[in-house]
Structures are given as C-alpha cells and as structure tokens.
Design a protein around this motif. Structure first.
Motif, PDB file in Angstrom:
ATOM      1  N   LEU A  33      -6.187   1.868  -4.365  1.00  0.00           N
ATOM      2  CA  LEU A  33      -5.937   2.126  -2.938  1.00  0.00           C
ATOM      3  C   LEU A  33      -7.060   2.957  -2.338  1.00  0.00           C
ATOM      4  CD1 LEU A  33      -2.066   2.741  -2.988  1.00  0.00           C
ATOM      5  CD2 LEU A  33      -3.324   0.877  -1.837  1.00  0.00           C
ATOM      6  N   GLN A  34      -7.590   3.872  -3.184  1.00  0.00           N
ATOM      7  CA  GLN A  34      -8.661   4.740  -2.679  1.00  0.00           C
ATOM      8  C   GLN A  34     -10.039   4.095  -2.769  1.00  0.00           C
ATOM      9  OE1 GLN A  34      -8.529   8.598  -4.509  1.00  0.00           O
ATOM     10  NE2 GLN A  34      -6.386   8.799  -3.892  1.00  0.00           N
ATOM     11  N   ASN A  35     -10.334   3.503  -3.988  1.00  0.00           N
ATOM     12  CA  ASN A  35     -11.721   3.057  -4.235  1.00  0.00           C
ATOM     13  C   ASN A  35     -11.888   1.546  -4.277  1.00  0.00           C
ATOM     14  OD1 ASN A  35     -12.142   5.818  -4.725  1.00  0.00           O
ATOM     15  ND2 ASN A  35     -11.428   5.487  -6.828  1.00  0.00           N
ATOM     16  N   SER A  43      -3.307   3.960  -7.542  1.00  0.00           N
ATOM     17  CA  SER A  43      -3.816   4.924  -6.550  1.00  0.00           C
ATOM     18  C   SER A  43      -5.331   4.859  -6.469  1.00  0.00           C
ATOM     19  CB  SER A  43      -3.317   6.334  -6.867  1.00  0.00           C
ATOM     20  OG  SER A  43      -3.978   6.814  -8.010  1.00  0.00           O
ATOM     21  N   SER A  44      -5.965   4.581  -7.654  1.00  0.00           N
ATOM     22  CA  SER A  44      -7.426   4.475  -7.645  1.00  0.00           C
ATOM     23  C   SER A  44      -7.857   3.242  -6.844  1.00  0.00           C
ATOM     24  CB  SER A  44      -7.938   4.409  -9.084  1.00  0.00           C
ATOM     25  OG  SER A  44      -9.244   3.929  -9.120  1.00  0.00           O
ATOM     26  N   LYS A  49       3.085   3.861  -6.477  1.00  0.00           N
ATOM     27  CA  LYS A  49       1.939   4.462  -5.798  1.00  0.00           C
ATOM     28  C   LYS A  49       1.190   5.452  -6.698  1.00  0.00           C
ATOM     29  CE  LYS A  49       0.530   6.256  -1.419  1.00  0.00           C
ATOM     30  NZ  LYS A  49       0.881   6.430  -0.028  1.00  0.00           N
ATOM     31  N   ASN A  70       0.814  -1.231   0.000  1.00  0.00           N
ATOM     32  CA  ASN A  70       0.000   0.000   0.000  1.00  0.00           C
ATOM     33  C   ASN A  70       0.844   1.277   0.000  1.00  0.00           C
ATOM     34  OD1 ASN A  70       0.872  -0.293   2.552  1.00  0.00           O
ATOM     35  ND2 ASN A  70      -1.182  -0.216   3.531  1.00  0.00           N
TER      36      ASN A  70
END
Ligand code: ADP
Length: 471
Positions: free
Chosen positions: A103-105, A100-101, A94, A75
C-alpha cells in the motif's frame, strides 16, 4: 598400527560424508527457498498485470489453480477475494507486512512460518492501479515432501558409501602396511641393505638392523667365549687328573709326590683364578646389575693394591711405586681395585727381574688419569689392539706360567667402560708398557683424604698361582 590407520581412514570417510550431507542440505534448502521466492514474485507480477487488464474472479481462480494462494485486498485491509479462505470470516489484512508495504511502496513481501505445520509461506503483494492489493503466496511444504521422499535414498546412499569406505580403508591400510610387514619378514636375512618401503622408515630400519647385528655379534662372542672357557678349564683339569692318577696308581715315585701335589695345587689355583675372572666378567656383563657408585680416591686405592702386590713384586725383584695426587672419580671401589690390580699384576708379570713398575694418579685435560708403567717386555704393535679381547695373549705360555687367565685386560676394559673411562696403550717392545685410563672428573674435588681401600674385599683373582710358580 593397522587398526589405528584403518580407524582413522574410516573416521575421515564418516566425517566427510556427514559434512557433505549437512552442507548439501543447507545449500539445497537455501537454493530451493530462493527459487520459491523468485517464483512467487514473478508469478505475482504476471498475475497483477493480467488482472489489471482483465479484472474478474474467474482469472483469480485460474491463477489459484496453478498452485498459488491468491488474495485480493481492498486498500482499507478488507479481504475481497481469497482462493483458500472464507472472505466473510477473514480478519482485516491491513497490518500484514507485505500488504502494508504494498500500500505504501507498491510492492511488499514476507515470509511466515506456519507454527503447526513447520514450513514457510512466501507472500508477495502488489498494489494495483484501482487501489486494491493482489497477493500471491506459496509454501515450501513441497521441500519437506521432497526430504521425505529423498530420506530413504539418502539412507541407502550413506550405507553404500559406508560399506565402500570400510572396504576401501581396509584395502588402503593393507597397501600401506604390507611393505612394512614385508620389510620385517626380510629382517632376519643377512642382507645389509634392507629394502625400506618408505624413506621415513630408513633411520628406524637402520637402527633395528644395527641392533640386530649387534645382537648377532654378541651371540657370536658369547659362543666363542663359552668354547674358550671350556678349553681353558679343560687343560688344568686334565693335568690335575693326570698327576692324581700317577699318585693313585703308584706310578709316581715317593719323592715325586710332593712335587706332584704342588703341581696339582698350581693348576687348581689357576682354575680358581680363572673361575673368579669368569664370574666377575659375567657380573660385569649383566646389564641389570645395580652398582653403588660413589666418590673413590684413586690414589688411595692404588696404594692399597700395590701394598697387596708388594710381596709379589719383591719376589720378582721388581720395584713397585705409587705417586700422584689424591683425586676422586665416581665409581665402585671394588671394581677400581680390580682394575688397578690387573694392570699392576700384568706390569709385574711381564716385567724383567730388577725392573720397575710406577703407578701414577694425576689430572690432565679435564680427566683423572691412572697410569701403570713398567720396564718390561713390551707388547708388539700388531697385538696392542687385541690384548683387551677375552683370552687373547701375545705369548700363551708366558701368560700361563705366570698365572695369567687371559681375562685380566678384558676385565680392565669392561670396568673402564662402566666408569666412562678411556684406555690408552703405549708400549715399546723390549722397553716397557704404559697403560693409562682416563676417568671423568668427579665434581666435588678435592677428595676426602685418608680413605683406604681394603685389600680384603678384593675380588678373587688369586695370585696363588703366581706364588706357586715362584716357589
Ligand atoms: P693375561 O692373564 O694373559 O695376562 P691379560 O688380559 O691381562 O691376560 O693380558 C692379555 C695379554 O696382553 C697378555 O697375555 C700379555 O701378552 C699382554 N700384556 C698385558 N699386559 C702387559 C704388559 N704390561 N706388558 C707386556 N705385555 C702385556
């Protein structure tokens, strides 16, 4: 025409082939890309579920063997596993959009174009429950491989289609043009109803047929005219030759010689008159002849012509008069003189001693009318339609005795037509004849006054014969 149709058909074939090719490539490419994207996503989901259940690089290796690039990212962006790269040297992931998408969504996808190889790579990343991100990727290099493979085939197909189009368009063109050619072949046949292959061609064919009939009719008239002319010329020549022979062989008594000479002169004058009329008619027949048309004062022309004919009229005890207004018509003075001369000459020649001839110029119903009336023998109704034909005479001997050529009214008709004129005949047997010619109004009325026609330029329709006859 054939070439044109053929060319257009080929152009249509080429255009549609090109468009089809282009469209199919676009559609094919889009569909393929969609398919690849769907595949990557689905596989990534399956792999994520599998890996979550049984974590371990062995499983990832197995997935990679199925043709995917598999990456496992921590992560913080550190690459833990990559099926194609060296994890030690790989940069932090990252900031990759799909990572990154994810990790977020929870999920993320991206498409990147490989600048060096010119193909796209699809990435699909899924966040796993342990905080890592599993990413699957596949590129579309296979699409280009497919193109590569298909290109020669496409080329062959296009060539084959091209050949087919050439053959087909030549065939279609022939099918289209053949009936027209067949129609043209049948054109010379004397059939009034020509088979017309296409209704659109009917007016064209009718016009052509009309034109052809017209030409044939003209040819017939010309031939008839030549035969008539030869005949008309032969008669006076024969008498001239006969009289001359009698004088030459001494068969003529000395006291007859003067008389015979007179007859020879009369026949010669008739020949001159006839030839003059024939020359004038052939000039009028010439469609290429350029005539100078200008304003002509009809009354002045009528006056000068009647002046010229007054001697003749007087000799036959005929009163010749001119009345009316000065009105201009657009035309040739010489031709209009000839027209009036011929009408007046007839009115005198077919009159009775003590008769009258009246020439009148007036304006009526938007036309300028010239009328020549006589109190002569008249024309039987059944002949009235035909007197304008060349060499047509009601009474041949009367015409010849008075120096007629049989062409006077044919010339009148011709001149009237060339002046957009219209002829009307009113005649009663034993009472008299009126011939009227209506001309279009000349715009710049009134006519310049005092213009007189010079009888000196009158085309030769010599009245010598008539004088001879009278004397
Ligand atoms: P022609 O030289 O024989 O007079 P035209 O063409 O001038 O030839 O006239 C044709 C025929 O029309 C004449 O032969 C004559 O029979 C008849 N015709 C013409 N004008 C008159 C007229 N004013 N009165 C009676 N008959 C006429």
């Amino acid at each position: 025409m054939k070439q044109k149709i053929n060319g257009r058909l080929l152009l249509i074939a080429l255009l549609s082939m090109g468009l089809t090719l282009l469209l199919s490539v676009v559609v094919f490419k889009t569909a393929f890309e969609k398919q690849v994207k769907g595949d990557v996503r689905q596989s990534a989901e399956v792999m994520a579920a599998g890996y979550s259940a049984h974590p371990g690089e062995a499983l990832l290796d197995a997935y990679a063997a199925a043709g995917y690039r598999i990456t496992l990212i921590k992560n913080d962006g550190t690459v833990l596993y990559d099926s194609q790269g060296d994890v030690q040297t790989m940069e932090n992931h990252k900031d990759r959009p799909e990572v990154s998408s994810a990790l977020q969504n929870g999920t993320g996808e991206a498409v990147r174009t490989s600048a060096t190889l010119g193909y796209n790579t699809y990435y699909y990343a899924i966040a796993l429950s342990d905080g890592t991100v599993l990413r699957a990727a596949k590129d579309t290099a296979s699409l280009y491989l497919l193109y590569h493979w298909a290109l020669p085939w496409l080329f062959i197909i296009v060539l084959a289609l091209l050949g087919l189009s050439v053959v087909l368009s030549a065939y279609l063109t022939r099918q289209l043009v053949q009936p027209i050619e067949a129609m043209a072949e049948h054109f010379d046949e004397d059939e009034p109803d020509l088979p017309v292959p296409y209704p659109e061609l009917a007016p064209f064919a009718a016009a052509l047929k009309d034109n052809q009939l017209h030409l044939k009719e003209n040819e017939r008239i010309r031939q008839e005219f030549t035969a008539n002319v030869s005949h008309e010329l032969k008669t006076p020549m024969t008498s001239i030759s006969g009289y001359a022979e009698m004088i030459e062989t001494g068969l003529a008594k000395p006291e007859d010689i003067r008389n015979f000479a007179g007859k020879i002169r009369f026949e010669a004058a008739r020949l001159i008159s006839l030839i003059g009329d024939i020359i004038l008619l052939s000039e009028l027949d010439d469609p290429g002849a350029v005539r100078k048309f200008g304003p002509v004062d009809l009354l002045s022309v009528a006056k000068s012509v009647t002046e010229y004919l007054s001697f003749n009229a007087g000799k036959n005890n005929i009163k010749l008069s001119v009345t009316g207004e000065h009105l201009n018509v657009r035309g040739s003075q010489g031709l209009l003189e000839e027209l009036i001369y011929n009408l007046c000459d007839n009115a005198i020649r077919y009159n009775r001693p003590g008769g009258k001839v009246v020439v009148e110029v007036g304006c009526h119903e938007g036309k300028v009318w010239l009328s020549v009336s006589d109190t002569g023998i008249g024309i039987p109704p059944e002949h009235q339609d035909r007197i304008f034909e060349r060499f047509y005479r009601v009474d041949k001997s009367h015409s010849k005795e008075t120096g007629g050529t049989g062409l006077g009214l044919a010339i009148v008709k011709h001149i009237a037509i060339s002046h957009s004129g219209k002829i009307i005949v009113n005649s009663k047997l034993g009472v008299g004849t009126q011939i009227k010619v209506g001309f279009p109004m000349f715009q710049d009325q009134p006519a310049p006054q005092g213009k007189s026609a010079s009888p000196a330029d009158k085309p030769a329709r010599s009245n010598g014969a008539q004088e001879q006859n009278g004397g």
